[in-house]
Design an enzyme around this catalytic site. Structure first.
Site, PDB file in Angstrom:
ATOM      1  N   ASP A   1     -16.682  -1.208   0.205  1.00  0.00           N
ATOM      2  CA  ASP A   1     -15.030  -1.604   0.109  1.00  0.00           C
ATOM      3  C   ASP A   1     -13.672  -1.666   0.156  1.00  0.00           C
ATOM      4  O   ASP A   1     -12.734  -2.254   0.736  1.00  0.00           O
ATOM      5  CB  ASP A   1     -14.275  -0.164  -1.496  1.00  0.00           C
ATOM      6  N   ASN A   2     -14.048  -1.578   1.643  1.00  0.00           N
ATOM      7  CA  ASN A   2     -13.647  -1.947   3.046  1.00  0.00           C
ATOM      8  C   ASN A   2     -14.090  -3.587   3.533  1.00  0.00           C
ATOM      9  O   ASN A   2     -13.798  -3.266   4.800  1.00  0.00           O
ATOM     10  CB  ASN A   2     -12.971  -0.924   3.712  1.00  0.00           C
TER      11      ASN A   2
ATOM     12  N   ASP B   1      -2.581  10.345  -5.276  1.00  0.00           N
ATOM     13  CA  ASP B   1      -1.363  10.462  -5.999  1.00  0.00           C
ATOM     14  C   ASP B   1      -0.667   9.095  -5.812  1.00  0.00           C
ATOM     15  O   ASP B   1       0.944   8.785  -6.036  1.00  0.00           O
ATOM     16  CB  ASP B   1      -0.434  11.352  -4.989  1.00  0.00           C
ATOM     17  N   GLY B   2      -1.218   7.996  -5.582  1.00  0.00           N
ATOM     18  CA  GLY B   2      -0.775   6.673  -5.325  1.00  0.00           C
ATOM     19  C   GLY B   2       0.175   6.591  -4.340  1.00  0.00           C
ATOM     20  O   GLY B   2       0.271   5.692  -3.966  1.00  0.00           O
TER      21      GLY B   2
ATOM     22  N   LYS C   1       0.467  -0.873  -0.378  1.00  0.00           N
ATOM     23  CA  LYS C   1       0.289  -0.139   0.113  1.00  0.00           C
ATOM     24  C   LYS C   1       1.212   1.320  -0.436  1.00  0.00           C
ATOM     25  O   LYS C   1       1.416   1.203   0.628  1.00  0.00           O
ATOM     26  CB  LYS C   1      -0.751  -0.365   1.212  1.00  0.00           C
TER      27      LYS C   1
HETATM   28  P1  AMP Z   1      -9.371   3.632   1.228  1.00  0.00           P
HETATM   29  O1  AMP Z   1     -10.573   5.285   1.770  1.00  0.00           O
HETATM   30  O2  AMP Z   1      -8.274   3.856   1.982  1.00  0.00           O
HETATM   31  O3  AMP Z   1     -10.211   2.227   1.726  1.00  0.00           O
HETATM   32  O4  AMP Z   1      -9.551   4.134  -0.356  1.00  0.00           O
HETATM   33  C1  AMP Z   1     -10.422   3.751  -0.956  1.00  0.00           C
HETATM   34  C2  AMP Z   1      -9.821   4.367  -1.988  1.00  0.00           C
HETATM   35  O5  AMP Z   1      -9.174   5.804  -2.796  1.00  0.00           O
HETATM   36  C3  AMP Z   1      -9.557   2.904  -3.235  1.00  0.00           C
HETATM   37  O6  AMP Z   1      -9.486   3.218  -4.575  1.00  0.00           O
HETATM   38  C4  AMP Z   1      -7.779   3.710  -3.135  1.00  0.00           C
HETATM   39  O7  AMP Z   1      -7.395   3.438  -4.222  1.00  0.00           O
HETATM   40  C5  AMP Z   1      -8.040   4.873  -3.211  1.00  0.00           C
HETATM   41  N1  AMP Z   1      -7.012   6.091  -2.880  1.00  0.00           N
HETATM   42  C6  AMP Z   1      -6.376   6.296  -1.340  1.00  0.00           C
HETATM   43  N2  AMP Z   1      -6.048   6.999  -1.343  1.00  0.00           N
HETATM   44  C7  AMP Z   1      -5.075   7.551  -2.742  1.00  0.00           C
HETATM   45  C8  AMP Z   1      -4.313   7.953  -3.159  1.00  0.00           C
HETATM   46  N3  AMP Z   1      -2.846   8.723  -2.251  1.00  0.00           N
HETATM   47  N4  AMP Z   1      -4.348   7.768  -4.280  1.00  0.00           N
HETATM   48  C9  AMP Z   1      -4.906   6.990  -4.868  1.00  0.00           C
HETATM   49  N5  AMP Z   1      -5.529   6.681  -4.979  1.00  0.00           N
HETATM   50  C10 AMP Z   1      -6.165   6.636  -2.756  1.00  0.00           C
HETATM   51 MG    MG Z   2     -10.193   0.119   1.250  1.00  0.00          MG
END
Ligand code: AMP
Ligand code: MG
Length: 488
Positions: A255-256, A128-129, A116
């Protein structure tokens, strides 16, 4: 005889079933090149459980940060969708993560190794990934604390720093979390393909999920319904455990929500201080959708979304009939949840056997605690002392629990599990918000001592540790309401 140089052994003996069998469910991808990837912390215990060479991993910063592809890996970004705070996003996916490969542990169990923060992917949208050090170490701590509490969870194998500066509020150190999970199949993975009307893919995904997580159901007469029932059961058990221990996930988007029943994605999560069903920590959860006391209702809702994706699988000829059986299975969730929760409360309160009054006794205990400035975690440890005949903590003086204690004593006279059994399920040490914050603040300036100490303490949550008194105490007055942030 001179020693011959040993050949380089591969770090992992990957067996990548998802990459092999599930074409169309992912994009093959690689992590960004990085200026200075280094392993900051390695979970040696977990590495050993997985049959990995911990010493070799400790020197494999480039691999664990995603900058170098190890032998046998098949790095890929998985596609998924999801309901986020109730609104459907048809395309989320691994926007800053990669599934590097699958490890089959000596126990025979299969795990994903997932990175991650490894860089942008075709699913990154505006992001930004990247990931930064504080949230990576936070997820490390929470996964380990939950695992030590006996709660199904993804876990950190390693935290690596990347040598990059990443822009957040200000510049932050880039980091990558190498995460181990039973799989990364989510409710949102099913939603992605169902929303596109790709029934064959949903079926393929369900078949894969059954093989991987519920192999005993493969020969069932109705395997897809049976899989759904198994997920309902696993999630009921999981959320009950969260609630019993005072955990607030904070971002229970579909998604979580895993198919395996593991806790995933520790973002804005926290443990409650005092008992408060309305407790919310996440800065973005303004309406309290994911409040402490709302979690079972939300999981029930999330499972509705999974059920919707399975209609055409459960009965391709008759969707009315499919909906009827899925609905029946879905609406078993509240009773299953309550059953797991009540069994857990019996253990926490030291109630042996099962008596009809137990539900009211458990509910009334919490009702008495609600709205009081009483530490939820300590309360159960103090109750065990009462069972030992010692009045400590809130029970040392007349309190809101006086009438309840009379009922408790009468109930224990029927059958008591004993104070030692209570101590075995009621933690002394949880991740208290002020301790997490202090550890992460120090880590940001290069001092990992507080992180290491906190990790060690919460890794043994049930036994009192000499010299760890501070870790069992609530936040000092003035710490204030705690706020957590996600997506960072
Ligand atoms: P999360 O809230 O961490 O469960 O993420 C929700 C979605 O946002 C997922 O598709 C993640 O891959 C995307 N995501 C979260 N932070 C980033 C980031 N900094 N860059 C790209 N995608 C992100
Ligand atoms: Mg997630």
């Amino acid at each position: 005889m001179p020693d011959l140089p040993l050949p380089d052994l591969p770090l992992f003996a990957f067996d990548n079933s998802f990459a092999r069998e599930m074409e169309g469910f992912f994009v093959e991808w690689q992590g960004d090149k990085l200026p200075n990837p280094q392993v900051l912390r390695l979970n040696r215990g977990l590495a050993e459980t997985l049959g990995l060479d911990a010493d070799a991993l400790a020197g494999a910063g480039a691999v664990l940060a995603g900058a170098e592809v190890p032998v046998g890996a098949n790095p890929l970004a998985m596609a998924y969708a999801g309901h986020q705070f109730g609104g459907f996003s048809p395309q989320l996916g691994d926007g800053r993560a990669l599934l590097l490969g699958e490890i089959v542990a000596p126990s025979g169990k299969r795990f994903d190794l997932h990175l991650k923060g490894s860089g942008r992917t075709p699913f990154s949208r505006g992001g930004d990934g990247k990931a930064v050090l504080g949230p990576v170490l936070r997820e490390y701590l929470f996964g380990e604390a939950m695992a030590a509490l006996g709660i199904a969870t993804t876990r950190a194998l390693a935290a690596a720093t990347t040598g990059e500066k990443i822009r957040r509020d200000g510049p932050q150190q880039g980091a990558v979390l190498a995460r181990i999970a039973a799989s990364h199949l989510r409710v949102g993975t099913f939603q992605f393909f169902a929303a596109r009307g790709e029934v064959d893919r949903v079926r393929q995904l369900a078949d894969y999920a059954i093989t991987r997580h519920f192999p005993h159901l493969a020969s069932s007469d109705a395997p897809y319904l049976a899989m759904f029932e198994a997920v309902v059961d696993a999630q009921a058990a999981l959320v009950a455990q969260w609630v019993l221990v005072g955990f607030v996930h904070g971002v229970m988007n579909t998604d979580n929500t895993t198919i395996s029943g593991e806790t995933i994605d520790y973002g804005p999560c926290a443990f409650i201080d005092s008992y408060d069903p309305a407790a919310v920590f996440s800065s973005i959860d303004r309406n309290g959708r994911y409040a402490y006391g709302n979690q079972s209702a939300i999981m029930h809702w999330n499972l509705t979304k999974l059920a919707e994706t399975l209609i055409d699988l459960v009965n391709p000829q008759d969707s009315e009939a499919a909906i009827a059986v899925l609905t029946t299975a879905l609406h078993r969730f509240p009773a299953l949840y309550e059953g797991y929760w009540l069994a857990g409360m019996r253990a926490k309160l030291g109630l042996g056997g099962e008596e009809p009054e137990d539900l009211a006794l458990a509910q009334d205990f919490l009702a008495a605690a609600e709205g009081q400035d009483i530490d939820y975690t300590q309360l159960f440890r103090d109750l065990a002392e009462v069972v030992r005949g010692k009045r400590v903590g809130v029970f040392a003086a007349p309190s809101v629990f006086d009438d309840w204690l009379v009922r408790h004593r009468a109930r224990l006279a029927i059958e008591s599990a004993g104070a030692d059994a209570m101590d075995a399920v009621n933690p002394v040490y949880i991740l208290r918000n002020h301790l997490v914050e202090a550890a992460l603040t120090d880590a940001a300036s290069g001092d990992m001592a507080a992180f290491d100490r906190l990790l060690a303490v919460v890794s043994q949550p049930f036994a009192v540790q000499a010299g760890a008194e501070e870790f069992a105490k609530p936040a000092p007055a003035g710490f204030g309401a705690h706020v957590t942030f996600c997506g960072t």
